[in-house]
Structures are given as C-alpha cells and as structure tokens.
Design a protein around this motif. Structure first.
Motif, PDB file in Angstrom:
ATOM      1  N   SER A  23       1.068  -1.397  -0.059  1.00  0.00           N
ATOM      2  CA  SER A  23       0.202   0.152   0.336  1.00  0.00           C
ATOM      3  C   SER A  23       0.732   1.726   0.429  1.00  0.00           C
ATOM      4  O   SER A  23       2.070   1.445   0.667  1.00  0.00           O
ATOM      5  CB  SER A  23      -0.685  -0.155   1.377  1.00  0.00           C
ATOM      6  N   GLU A  24       0.407   2.577  -0.721  1.00  0.00           N
ATOM      7  CA  GLU A  24       1.004   3.687  -0.495  1.00  0.00           C
ATOM      8  C   GLU A  24       1.357   3.761   1.187  1.00  0.00           C
ATOM      9  O   GLU A  24       2.397   4.424   1.416  1.00  0.00           O
ATOM     10  CB  GLU A  24       0.080   4.978  -1.038  1.00  0.00           C
ATOM     11  N   LYS A  25       0.408   3.336   2.041  1.00  0.00           N
ATOM     12  CA  LYS A  25       0.969   4.075   3.558  1.00  0.00           C
ATOM     13  C   LYS A  25       2.482   2.750   3.816  1.00  0.00           C
ATOM     14  O   LYS A  25       3.734   3.527   4.292  1.00  0.00           O
ATOM     15  CB  LYS A  25      -0.070   3.672   4.314  1.00  0.00           C
ATOM     16  N   GLU A  26       2.176   1.644   3.409  1.00  0.00           N
ATOM     17  CA  GLU A  26       3.639   0.818   4.145  1.00  0.00           C
ATOM     18  C   GLU A  26       5.076   0.870   2.468  1.00  0.00           C
ATOM     19  O   GLU A  26       6.043   1.341   3.688  1.00  0.00           O
ATOM     20  CB  GLU A  26       3.299  -0.522   3.343  1.00  0.00           C
ATOM     21  N   VAL A  86       8.259   2.353   4.823  1.00  0.00           N
ATOM     22  CA  VAL A  86       9.870   1.733   4.144  1.00  0.00           C
ATOM     23  C   VAL A  86      10.664   2.881   3.455  1.00  0.00           C
ATOM     24  O   VAL A  86      11.515   2.273   3.675  1.00  0.00           O
ATOM     25  CB  VAL A  86       9.681   0.978   2.633  1.00  0.00           C
ATOM     26  N   THR A  87      10.011   3.810   3.351  1.00  0.00           N
ATOM     27  CA  THR A  87      10.918   4.910   2.457  1.00  0.00           C
ATOM     28  C   THR A  87      11.840   5.585   3.527  1.00  0.00           C
ATOM     29  O   THR A  87      12.768   5.713   3.714  1.00  0.00           O
ATOM     30  CB  THR A  87       9.683   5.640   1.688  1.00  0.00           C
ATOM     31  N   GLU A  88      10.808   5.839   4.943  1.00  0.00           N
ATOM     32  CA  GLU A  88      11.709   6.280   5.820  1.00  0.00           C
ATOM     33  C   GLU A  88      12.269   5.867   6.453  1.00  0.00           C
ATOM     34  O   GLU A  88      13.550   6.069   7.240  1.00  0.00           O
ATOM     35  CB  GLU A  88      10.190   6.756   7.076  1.00  0.00           C
ATOM     36  N   ILE A  89      11.650   3.698   6.713  1.00  0.00           N
ATOM     37  CA  ILE A  89      13.330   3.838   7.518  1.00  0.00           C
ATOM     38  C   ILE A  89      14.600   3.557   6.780  1.00  0.00           C
ATOM     39  O   ILE A  89      15.058   3.915   6.737  1.00  0.00           O
ATOM     40  CB  ILE A  89      12.723   1.916   7.654  1.00  0.00           C
ATOM     41  N   ASN A  90      14.598   3.245   5.213  1.00  0.00           N
ATOM     42  CA  ASN A  90      15.217   3.592   4.500  1.00  0.00           C
ATOM     43  C   ASN A  90      15.721   4.433   4.459  1.00  0.00           C
ATOM     44  O   ASN A  90      17.461   4.546   4.267  1.00  0.00           O
ATOM     45  CB  ASN A  90      14.694   2.632   3.312  1.00  0.00           C
ATOM     46  N   ASN A  91      15.173   5.882   4.271  1.00  0.00           N
ATOM     47  CA  ASN A  91      15.696   6.847   4.387  1.00  0.00           C
ATOM     48  C   ASN A  91      16.209   7.319   5.475  1.00  0.00           C
ATOM     49  O   ASN A  91      18.008   8.143   5.817  1.00  0.00           O
ATOM     50  CB  ASN A  91      14.718   8.500   4.500  1.00  0.00           C
ATOM     51  N   ILE A  92      15.913   7.175   6.671  1.00  0.00           N
ATOM     52  CA  ILE A  92      17.135   6.913   7.952  1.00  0.00           C
ATOM     53  C   ILE A  92      18.029   6.004   8.186  1.00  0.00           C
ATOM     54  O   ILE A  92      19.608   6.686   8.456  1.00  0.00           O
ATOM     55  CB  ILE A  92      16.470   6.309   9.273  1.00  0.00           C
TER      56      ILE A  92
END
Length: 185
Positions: free
Chosen positions: A12-15, A19-25
């Motif tokens: 989903s867009e939320k998921e 993932v994007t937020e985790i990877n960015n960090i």
C-alpha cells in the motif's frame, strides 16, 4: 512484534511510505548516485517488521534467472535490510535476515547473494547465517545499461550446494543476471 510479507504489487501507499522512511534513516550514508543507478532491481516483495503498530524494520526479497559457467539457475537474495537505530541491538535484524532466507528457500532459489559494505559490521551477521564472501568481483548491469563490479558480495547456498561451492571456489565470472535484470540488491 509482528512481521508481514507483502508482494511488491500489493504494498500500500502507507506501507511504501513506511519503508521509504526507514530506508532514508538507515541508508542516509549511501550516495544518491548508487541508489539511482545500482540499487534498481524491483523486489519480489518485502518483509515489514512492526512494534506496537510502528514500522521499525524492513528487508526486500529478490529473485531472477541467472547463469554461471553456462548453467542456468535461480538467483535470489535480500537487500536493504534496515532496522531503525533505536531498535537495534535486540536481534531484530537477525530475525528479518532469517525470514528472508526462509523465503528464498520457499520460492525455490538455488543460490543467494547479497552486497554488504565491508566497513560496517553487518557482514558479521551474514557470516553467522552462512554467507561467505566471494573472493573476486561480482558483475551487474546498472540502470544505464553499463556493466559494473562490486567486491563486497556474499554467497549462500539455498537449494544447490554444489553450485554455491562452484561460484565461491572457481573463477568464472559471477554475474547478477546479465540481460535478466538490472542492478543488484
């Protein structure tokens, strides 16, 4: 702790945002050019790890046809294994890596590979799980169609021990699947 596996087309867009937020960090130190050119393989799916409904970790699963010394096989792997910094040190990375290896077996991969920066200690976890460094360059095709090499690839037998040993201990060119997909994971 909850772990979910999602096929890429069902995320989903939320998921995807989680993932994007985790990877960015977790991958803030990876140069943008590497992300844009080298890490371009579309994953089969992702494991997402949640703690109290908060996404705290993820890992991508990859699979493609490849060839080694004129022998076709199924190459699998996982990439972008990431745990938010405040949750590290609790064995969550190992749990996700083990789930990823189980999935590679389930989807009938013969051999797995992954790329790991030798300057970070993450490679020690992969060694504990049975991965062995390839003692030569691995090849892949980047997003622009250019062949590149990487000297930090690890190999793991999933369903074909003989082939894994052949890849590790002979000197034929190991390729992530020339013509079968771009990038590496």
């Amino acid at each position: 702790m909850e772990i979910r596996f999602l096929l890429t087309e069902n995320i989903s867009e939320k998921e995807n945002k989680e993932v994007t937020e985790i990877n960015n960090i977790c991958f803030a130190d990876v140069p943008d050019e590497d992300c844009e050119l080298d890490f371009v393989d579309v994953s089969l799916g992702k494991f997402l790890m949640y703690h109290n409904d908060k996404a705290i970790g993820s890992v991508c699963i990859h699979k493609r046809k490849a060839e080694y010394d004129r022998e076709e096989y199924i190459l699998g792997g996982f990439g972008a294994l990431a745990i938010l910094p405040q949750y590290r040190g609790n064995g969550y990375g190992k749990v996700l890596a083990e789930k990823a290896i189980e999935k590679l077996y389930e989807i009938n991969c013969d051999v797995a590979c992954l790329c790991v920066d030798r300057k970070h200690n993450a490679y020690k976890l992969y060694q504990v799980l049975g991965y062995t460094f390839l003692q030569r360059d691995a090849y892949f095709i980047d997003a622009l169609g250019k062949e590149k090499t990487n000297d930090s690839v690890m190999i793991l037998e999933i369903k074909n021990n003989e082939l894994a040993d052949k890849i590790l201990y002979t000197n034929y060119k190991f390729h992530y699947g020339k013509g079968k997909g771009k990038g590496y994971w």
